[in-house]
Motif scaffolding. Sequence first.
Motif, mmCIF file in Angstrom:
data_model
loop_
_atom_site.group_PDB
_atom_site.id
_atom_site.type_symbol
_atom_site.label_atom_id
_atom_site.label_comp_id
_atom_site.label_asym_id
_atom_site.label_seq_id
_atom_site.Cartn_x
_atom_site.Cartn_y
_atom_site.Cartn_z
ATOM 1 N N SER A 254 -3.320 -6.578 0.419
ATOM 2 C CA SER A 254 -2.660 -5.294 0.495
ATOM 3 C C SER A 254 -1.977 -5.199 1.854
ATOM 4 O O SER A 254 -2.577 -5.549 2.870
ATOM 5 C CB SER A 254 -3.730 -4.217 0.337
ATOM 6 O OG SER A 254 -3.219 -2.985 0.745
ATOM 7 N N ASP B 290 0.846 -1.195 0.000
ATOM 8 C CA ASP B 290 0.000 0.000 0.000
ATOM 9 C C ASP B 290 0.879 1.242 0.000
ATOM 10 O O ASP B 290 2.054 1.211 0.309
ATOM 11 C CB ASP B 290 -1.071 -0.039 1.091
ATOM 12 C CG ASP B 290 -0.497 -0.110 2.469
ATOM 13 O OD1 ASP B 290 0.528 0.529 2.698
ATOM 14 O OD2 ASP B 290 -1.080 -0.813 3.308
ATOM 15 N N PRO C 282 -5.833 -0.681 -2.195
ATOM 16 C CA PRO C 282 -5.437 -0.618 -3.596
ATOM 17 C C PRO C 282 -6.638 -0.406 -4.509
ATOM 18 O O PRO C 282 -7.719 -0.898 -4.243
ATOM 19 C CB PRO C 282 -4.775 -1.963 -3.855
ATOM 20 C CG PRO C 282 -5.178 -2.837 -2.751
ATOM 21 C CD PRO C 282 -5.549 -1.975 -1.589
ATOM 22 N N ASP C 283 -6.367 0.326 -5.516
ATOM 23 C CA ASP C 283 -7.350 0.617 -6.539
ATOM 24 C C ASP C 283 -7.972 -0.688 -7.055
ATOM 25 O O ASP C 283 -7.284 -1.689 -7.223
ATOM 26 C CB ASP C 283 -6.561 1.343 -7.641
ATOM 27 C CG ASP C 283 -7.394 1.673 -8.820
ATOM 28 O OD1 ASP C 283 -7.245 0.973 -9.829
ATOM 29 O OD2 ASP C 283 -8.183 2.616 -8.710
ATOM 30 N N GLU C 284 -9.274 -0.661 -7.269
ATOM 31 C CA GLU C 284 -9.999 -1.860 -7.690
ATOM 32 C C GLU C 284 -9.412 -2.460 -8.974
ATOM 33 O O GLU C 284 -9.308 -3.674 -9.113
ATOM 34 C CB GLU C 284 -11.474 -1.488 -7.873
ATOM 35 C CG GLU C 284 -12.418 -2.661 -8.014
ATOM 36 C CD GLU C 284 -12.381 -3.645 -6.844
ATOM 37 O OE1 GLU C 284 -12.577 -4.839 -7.097
ATOM 38 O OE2 GLU C 284 -12.124 -3.229 -5.697
ATOM 39 N N THR C 285 -9.004 -1.579 -9.877
ATOM 40 C CA THR C 285 -8.448 -2.054 -11.153
ATOM 41 C C THR C 285 -7.135 -2.802 -10.923
ATOM 42 O O THR C 285 -6.900 -3.867 -11.503
ATOM 43 C CB THR C 285 -8.156 -0.851 -12.086
ATOM 44 O OG1 THR C 285 -9.246 0.039 -11.996
ATOM 45 C CG2 THR C 285 -7.910 -1.281 -13.499
ATOM 46 N N LEU C 286 -6.338 -2.242 -10.038
ATOM 47 C CA LEU C 286 -5.050 -2.862 -9.719
ATOM 48 C C LEU C 286 -5.274 -4.232 -9.070
ATOM 49 O O LEU C 286 -4.607 -5.218 -9.407
ATOM 50 C CB LEU C 286 -4.292 -1.932 -8.762
ATOM 51 C CG LEU C 286 -2.901 -2.353 -8.318
ATOM 52 C CD1 LEU C 286 -1.962 -2.445 -9.512
ATOM 53 C CD2 LEU C 286 -2.354 -1.370 -7.294
ATOM 54 N N LEU D 244 -2.158 8.404 -2.838
ATOM 55 C CA LEU D 244 -2.990 7.295 -3.295
ATOM 56 C C LEU D 244 -3.695 6.696 -2.084
ATOM 57 O O LEU D 244 -3.187 6.767 -0.971
ATOM 58 C CB LEU D 244 -2.104 6.222 -3.956
ATOM 59 C CG LEU D 244 -1.417 6.673 -5.231
ATOM 60 C CD1 LEU D 244 -0.288 5.721 -5.576
ATOM 61 C CD2 LEU D 244 -2.394 6.743 -6.377
ATOM 62 N N PRO D 245 -4.853 6.124 -2.272
ATOM 63 C CA PRO D 245 -5.558 5.563 -1.118
ATOM 64 C C PRO D 245 -4.842 4.354 -0.543
ATOM 65 O O PRO D 245 -4.075 3.692 -1.232
ATOM 66 C CB PRO D 245 -6.918 5.154 -1.711
ATOM 67 C CG PRO D 245 -6.686 5.047 -3.167
ATOM 68 C CD PRO D 245 -5.578 5.975 -3.523
#
Length: 145
Positions: free
Chosen positions: A91, A42, A61-65, A57-58
Amino acid sequence: MAYQHILFAADFSDEALRIGERAKEIASQCGARLSFIHVIEDMNISLCGGYELLPVLPDVPDETLLQAAQQALGKIANRLEMENATQWVVSAPSTREGILEAARNHSVDLIVVGSHGRHGLALLLGSTANAVLHGAPCDVLAIRI
Ligand code: AMP
Protein backbone atom coordinates in the motif's frame (compact mmCIF):
# COMPACT_ATOMS: atom_id res chain seq x y z
CA MET A 1 26.41 -6.10 -17.07
CA ALA A 2 23.52 -8.54 -16.73
CA TYR A 3 20.57 -7.62 -14.53
CA GLN A 4 20.38 -9.41 -11.21
CA HIS A 5 17.01 -8.48 -9.78
CA ILE A 6 14.10 -7.57 -12.03
CA LEU A 7 10.86 -6.14 -10.67
CA PHE A 8 7.70 -6.65 -12.70
CA ALA A 9 5.04 -4.07 -11.82
CA ALA A 10 1.75 -5.83 -12.41
CA ASP A 11 -1.67 -4.30 -12.67
CA PHE A 12 -4.57 -6.62 -13.42
CA SER A 13 -5.26 -5.46 -16.96
CA ASP A 14 -5.53 -7.78 -19.96
CA GLU A 15 -1.98 -6.88 -20.94
CA ALA A 16 -0.36 -7.80 -17.63
CA LEU A 17 0.47 -11.33 -18.71
CA ARG A 18 2.21 -10.21 -21.88
CA ILE A 19 4.34 -7.71 -19.96
CA GLY A 20 5.12 -10.38 -17.40
CA GLU A 21 6.22 -12.74 -20.15
CA ARG A 22 8.74 -10.17 -21.37
CA ALA A 23 10.01 -9.65 -17.83
CA LYS A 24 10.36 -13.41 -17.40
CA GLU A 25 12.17 -13.75 -20.72
CA ILE A 26 14.70 -11.05 -19.81
CA ALA A 27 15.19 -12.50 -16.33
CA SER A 28 15.88 -15.91 -17.82
CA GLN A 29 18.35 -14.47 -20.35
CA CYS A 30 20.23 -12.66 -17.57
CA GLY A 31 19.93 -15.37 -14.96
CA ALA A 32 18.23 -12.71 -12.83
CA ARG A 33 15.80 -13.07 -9.97
CA LEU A 34 12.27 -11.91 -10.87
CA SER A 35 9.92 -10.36 -8.31
CA PHE A 36 6.35 -9.18 -8.73
CA ILE A 37 4.71 -6.12 -7.23
CA HIS A 38 1.20 -4.76 -7.18
CA VAL A 39 0.49 -1.42 -5.50
CA ILE A 40 -2.76 -0.53 -3.82
CA GLU A 41 -2.97 3.23 -3.70
CA ASP A 42 -4.08 4.31 -0.26
CA MET A 43 -7.07 6.56 0.07
CA ASN A 44 -5.54 9.45 1.98
CA ILE A 45 -7.08 12.00 -0.33
CA SER A 46 -6.31 15.67 0.13
CA LEU A 47 -7.34 18.65 -1.91
CA CYS A 48 -5.23 21.63 -2.90
CA GLY A 49 -5.96 24.92 -1.22
CA GLY A 50 -5.78 23.84 2.38
CA TYR A 51 -8.91 21.74 2.37
CA GLU A 52 -8.49 18.24 3.49
CA LEU A 53 -10.98 15.48 3.11
CA LEU A 54 -11.45 13.47 6.21
CA PRO A 55 -10.35 9.98 5.30
CA VAL A 56 -13.46 8.19 4.22
CA LEU A 57 -11.53 5.00 3.88
CA PRO A 58 -8.74 3.82 6.16
CA ASP A 59 -5.08 4.32 5.18
CA VAL A 60 -4.43 0.63 5.41
CA PRO A 61 -6.17 -1.19 2.60
CA ASP A 62 -9.12 -3.26 3.54
CA GLU A 63 -8.19 -6.87 4.29
CA THR A 64 -10.53 -8.14 1.58
CA LEU A 65 -8.97 -5.87 -1.00
CA LEU A 66 -5.51 -6.97 0.07
CA GLN A 67 -6.42 -10.64 -0.19
CA ALA A 68 -8.06 -10.15 -3.58
CA ALA A 69 -4.92 -8.40 -4.85
CA GLN A 70 -2.68 -11.15 -3.47
CA GLN A 71 -4.82 -13.76 -5.18
CA ALA A 72 -4.84 -11.90 -8.48
CA LEU A 73 -1.06 -11.44 -8.36
CA GLY A 74 -0.64 -15.11 -7.47
CA LYS A 75 -2.74 -16.04 -10.49
CA ILE A 76 -0.50 -14.02 -12.82
CA ALA A 77 2.59 -15.67 -11.28
CA ASN A 78 1.01 -19.11 -11.77
CA ARG A 79 0.14 -18.43 -15.38
CA LEU A 80 3.74 -17.38 -15.95
CA GLU A 81 4.89 -20.54 -14.16
CA MET A 82 6.67 -18.31 -11.65
CA GLU A 83 4.75 -19.30 -8.53
CA ASN A 84 7.95 -19.38 -6.49
CA ALA A 85 8.87 -15.80 -7.32
CA THR A 86 8.57 -13.19 -4.57
CA GLN A 87 5.25 -11.38 -4.76
CA TRP A 88 4.62 -8.09 -2.99
CA VAL A 89 1.28 -6.40 -2.57
CA VAL A 90 1.97 -3.04 -0.98
CA SER A 91 0.00 0.00 0.00
CA ALA A 92 1.44 3.39 -0.95
CA PRO A 93 0.27 6.95 -1.61
CA SER A 94 0.89 6.32 -5.32
CA THR A 95 1.75 3.41 -7.58
CA ARG A 96 5.02 5.17 -8.44
CA GLU A 97 6.06 5.48 -4.81
CA GLY A 98 5.19 1.88 -4.03
CA ILE A 99 7.24 0.58 -6.94
CA LEU A 100 10.22 2.85 -6.32
CA GLU A 101 10.36 2.08 -2.61
CA ALA A 102 10.39 -1.65 -3.29
CA ALA A 103 13.08 -1.15 -5.95
CA ARG A 104 15.26 0.78 -3.48
CA ASN A 105 14.73 -1.62 -0.59
CA HIS A 106 15.39 -4.78 -2.55
CA SER A 107 18.33 -3.80 -4.78
CA VAL A 108 16.27 -4.02 -7.95
CA ASP A 109 18.29 -3.14 -11.04
CA LEU A 110 15.50 -3.25 -13.64
CA ILE A 111 11.83 -2.30 -13.31
CA VAL A 112 9.49 -3.60 -16.03
CA VAL A 113 6.20 -1.78 -16.62
CA GLY A 114 3.71 -1.53 -19.43
CA SER A 115 3.36 1.63 -21.47
CA HIS A 116 0.43 2.72 -23.53
CA GLY A 117 2.70 4.97 -25.57
CA ARG A 118 0.47 7.94 -24.98
CA HIS A 119 1.33 11.26 -26.49
CA GLY A 120 0.64 14.93 -25.92
CA LEU A 121 -1.30 15.95 -22.87
CA ALA A 122 -1.66 12.44 -21.51
CA LEU A 123 2.10 12.09 -21.64
CA LEU A 124 2.53 15.39 -19.84
CA LEU A 125 0.17 14.29 -17.12
CA GLY A 126 2.14 11.11 -16.91
CA SER A 127 1.35 7.46 -17.14
CA THR A 128 2.67 5.07 -14.51
CA ALA A 129 5.65 4.25 -16.75
CA ASN A 130 6.52 7.92 -17.07
CA ALA A 131 6.13 8.50 -13.35
CA VAL A 132 8.28 5.49 -12.44
CA LEU A 133 11.04 6.62 -14.79
CA HIS A 134 11.41 9.86 -12.86
CA GLY A 135 13.27 9.07 -9.70
CA ALA A 136 13.94 5.42 -10.42
CA PRO A 137 17.14 4.17 -8.75
CA CYS A 138 17.74 1.79 -11.68
CA ASP A 139 16.87 1.09 -15.31
CA VAL A 140 13.21 1.06 -16.33
CA LEU A 141 11.88 -0.94 -19.27
CA ALA A 142 8.52 0.18 -20.62
CA ILE A 143 6.89 -2.57 -22.68
CA ARG A 144 4.71 -1.04 -25.34
CA ILE A 145 1.14 -2.29 -25.11
P1 AMP B 1 -1.05 2.81 -16.56
O1 AMP B 1 -0.16 3.98 -16.73
O2 AMP B 1 -1.90 2.91 -15.33
O3 AMP B 1 -1.80 2.49 -17.79
O4 AMP B 1 -0.13 1.53 -16.26
C1 AMP B 1 1.00 1.24 -17.00
C2 AMP B 1 1.77 0.13 -16.34
O5 AMP B 1 2.09 0.47 -14.99
C3 AMP B 1 1.04 -1.20 -16.22
O6 AMP B 1 1.15 -1.95 -17.41
C4 AMP B 1 1.79 -1.84 -15.06
O7 AMP B 1 3.03 -2.38 -15.51
C5 AMP B 1 2.08 -0.66 -14.16
N1 AMP B 1 1.03 -0.48 -13.13
C6 AMP B 1 -0.12 0.23 -13.23
N2 AMP B 1 -0.84 0.17 -12.09
C7 AMP B 1 -0.12 -0.60 -11.24
C8 AMP B 1 -0.31 -1.06 -9.89
N3 AMP B 1 -1.38 -0.71 -9.19
N4 AMP B 1 0.64 -1.84 -9.33
C9 AMP B 1 1.76 -2.18 -10.04
N5 AMP B 1 1.98 -1.79 -11.30
C10 AMP B 1 1.07 -1.02 -11.90
